[in-house]
Design a protein around this motif. Structure first.
Motif, PDB file in Angstrom:
ATOM      1  N   CYS A  61       0.881  -1.250  -0.049  1.00 46.01           N
ATOM      2  CA  CYS A  61      -0.006   0.188  -0.071  1.00 46.01           C
ATOM      3  C   CYS A  61       0.877   1.368  -0.064  1.00 46.01           C
ATOM      4  O   CYS A  61       1.904   1.253   0.492  1.00 46.01           O
ATOM      5  CB  CYS A  61      -1.046   0.183   1.131  1.00 46.01           C
ATOM      6  SG  CYS A  61      -1.826  -1.468   1.375  1.00 46.01           S
ATOM      7  N   LYS A  62       0.349   2.233  -0.559  1.00 44.92           N
ATOM      8  CA  LYS A  62       1.211   3.634  -0.771  1.00 44.92           C
ATOM      9  C   LYS A  62       0.427   4.531  -0.278  1.00 44.92           C
ATOM     10  O   LYS A  62       0.833   5.590   0.437  1.00 44.92           O
ATOM     11  CB  LYS A  62       1.446   3.945  -2.233  1.00 44.92           C
ATOM     12  CG  LYS A  62       2.459   2.877  -2.795  1.00 44.92           C
ATOM     13  CD  LYS A  62       2.618   3.255  -4.055  1.00 44.92           C
ATOM     14  CE  LYS A  62       3.608   2.101  -4.632  1.00 44.92           C
ATOM     15  NZ  LYS A  62       4.135   2.644  -6.309  1.00 44.92           N
ATOM     16  N   ALA A 126       0.730  -0.211  11.112  1.00 45.70           N
ATOM     17  CA  ALA A 126       1.824  -0.007  10.819  1.00 45.70           C
ATOM     18  C   ALA A 126       2.623  -1.105  10.399  1.00 45.70           C
ATOM     19  O   ALA A 126       3.615  -1.253   9.699  1.00 45.70           O
ATOM     20  CB  ALA A 126       2.608   0.961  11.835  1.00 45.70           C
ATOM     21  N   GLY A 127       2.171  -2.312  11.319  1.00 46.65           N
ATOM     22  CA  GLY A 127       3.190  -3.282  11.389  1.00 46.65           C
ATOM     23  C   GLY A 127       2.784  -4.466  10.066  1.00 46.65           C
ATOM     24  O   GLY A 127       3.572  -5.262   9.720  1.00 46.65           O
ATOM     25  N   ASN A 131       6.197  -0.409   2.815  1.00 48.44           N
ATOM     26  CA  ASN A 131       6.988   0.537   2.604  1.00 48.44           C
ATOM     27  C   ASN A 131       6.389   1.821   3.317  1.00 48.44           C
ATOM     28  O   ASN A 131       5.333   1.895   3.991  1.00 48.44           O
ATOM     29  CB  ASN A 131       6.972   0.954   1.105  1.00 48.44           C
ATOM     30  CG  ASN A 131       5.657   0.559   0.446  1.00 48.44           C
ATOM     31  OD1 ASN A 131       5.849  -0.607  -0.328  1.00 48.44           O
ATOM     32  ND2 ASN A 131       4.686   1.127   0.640  1.00 48.44           N
ATOM     33  N   ARG A 132       7.051   3.041   3.240  1.00 46.97           N
ATOM     34  CA  ARG A 132       6.563   4.495   3.507  1.00 46.97           C
ATOM     35  C   ARG A 132       5.051   4.639   2.850  1.00 46.97           C
ATOM     36  O   ARG A 132       5.113   4.431   1.642  1.00 46.97           O
ATOM     37  CB  ARG A 132       7.452   5.442   3.211  1.00 46.97           C
ATOM     38  CG  ARG A 132       7.221   6.694   3.781  1.00 46.97           C
ATOM     39  CD  ARG A 132       8.087   7.754   3.147  1.00 46.97           C
ATOM     40  NE  ARG A 132       7.791   9.015   3.966  1.00 46.97           N
ATOM     41  CZ  ARG A 132       8.417   9.617   4.922  1.00 46.97           C
ATOM     42  NH1 ARG A 132       9.499   8.959   5.391  1.00 46.97           N
ATOM     43  NH2 ARG A 132       8.114  10.862   5.332  1.00 46.97           N
ATOM     44  N   PHE A 151       4.115   4.726  13.589  1.00 45.32           N
ATOM     45  CA  PHE A 151       4.917   5.006  12.438  1.00 45.32           C
ATOM     46  C   PHE A 151       6.292   5.364  12.782  1.00 45.32           C
ATOM     47  O   PHE A 151       7.190   5.149  12.127  1.00 45.32           O
ATOM     48  CB  PHE A 151       4.257   5.608  11.360  1.00 45.32           C
ATOM     49  CG  PHE A 151       2.999   5.001  10.679  1.00 45.32           C
ATOM     50  CD1 PHE A 151       3.371   4.282   9.542  1.00 45.32           C
ATOM     51  CD2 PHE A 151       1.997   5.046  11.100  1.00 45.32           C
ATOM     52  CE1 PHE A 151       2.188   3.512   8.908  1.00 45.32           C
ATOM     53  CE2 PHE A 151       0.831   4.372  10.472  1.00 45.32           C
ATOM     54  CZ  PHE A 151       1.066   3.511   9.459  1.00 45.32           C
ATOM     55  N   GLY A 152       6.607   6.402  13.516  1.00 44.06           N
ATOM     56  CA  GLY A 152       7.579   6.983  14.030  1.00 44.06           C
ATOM     57  C   GLY A 152       7.712   8.390  13.080  1.00 44.06           C
ATOM     58  O   GLY A 152       6.748   8.491  12.105  1.00 44.06           O
TER      59      GLY A 152
END
Length: 279
Positions: A61-62, A126-127, A131-132, A151-152
């Motif tokens: 996913c993007k 998030a896990g 990718n970002r 996510f950070g």
């Protein structure tokens, strides 16, 4: 017992449930006893949740959109006693993430609409990503800390879309059964550098309608609401495996799971029932 039903009968029952029928209407349609249907839903709900938890890993996913949809179990919060709330009654919010490109729903969480639920939901989401991503949510403040922690601060492009509504000029005190008139929207960058052209929650908000149409438990102003929180969660797991793997999306002309590379074919309801025999 549900395990004594022929798989084709089980598939008939499940097909009725995922198309928005209540337990009692499914009894009338299939002739299967309500308790048997409920036990089948429980067993299959566990199986659907476990399977999706297993395969929704390293997803490509993007662009993701997140939202929360309200429902209740047993009674609304204002009508439930403290003892009933301890048993799981009251408002139940379903937090949903949707991939804007594949329309896959990779993660959801049932709970309150607070910071604890937001953290559990975002940590799980998030896990599952490879990718970002660019992430858009509504203006709910609980997302701020949850996304930053899950996510950070440097690993996501995060924006919030706040929609502003008006009263539509309706007389004061009038009971409302439809959304207020949309006035404007405000886009706010929170983390990273999100593309402003893709800051949207339209797809996930449309998914809310799919949920309300596909699950009788989410239909407003009826008596089809869930009576137990566990059964509510089972129904949601079943709904999403049908949505992700079985139902061909009109704009994609394939299923979300196929578009995301998670599946290589369109599933039938019999395939869903087959999850009961995986182990």
């Amino acid at each position: 017992m549900s395990n004594n039903l022929h798989p084709k009968t089980q598939a008939q029952v499940i097909a009725a449930l995922v198309e928005g029928n209540s337990l009692r209407s499914t009894v009338r349609m299939t002739g299967v006893h309500r308790t048997t249907i409920q036990k089948l839903l429980e067993r299959l709900g566990y199986a659907c949740s476990a399977y999706q938890d297993e395969v929704f890993q390293n997803l490509p996913c993007k662009r993701l959109e997140c939202d929360e949809i309200w429902s209740f179990v047993g009674a609304k919060n204002k009508n439930a006693t403290e003892l009933q709330k301890m048993a799981g009654w009251g408002d139940a919010w379903t937090w949903v993430a949707l991939c804007a490109d594949t329309k896959l729903v990779p993660s959801w969480h049932v709970g309150n609409r607070d910071g604890y639920a937001a953290k559990a939901f975002i940590d799980d989401l998030a896990g599952r990503l490879a990718n970002r991503v660019q992430l858009t949510t509504d203006g709910h403040h609980a997302y701020l800390e949850a996304v930053s922690g899950g996510f950070g601060s440097g690993a996501v492009d995060f924006a919030q879309l706040v929609k502003i509504y008006g009263d539509g000029g309706e007389p004061k005190g009038q009971v409302r059964y439809s959304p207020m008139g949309f006035k404007t929207a405000r886009k706010t960058t929170i983390l990273g550098c999100p593309d402003e052209g893709y800051i949207s929650t339209s797809y996930v908000e449309r998914q809310n309608l799919t949920m309300r149409m596909g699950m009788r438990r989410f239909t407003r102003l009826t008596n089809g609401f869930s009576k137990k929180l566990e059964n509510h969660c089972h129904a949601i797991s079943l709904h999403y495996i049908y949505y992700n793997f079985c139902r061909v999306h009109q704009t994609l002309r394939t299923t979300p799971a196929m578009a995301a590379g998670v599946s290589d074919r369109v599933w039938s309801v019999l395939d869903v029932v087959g999850l009961l025999r995986r182990d």
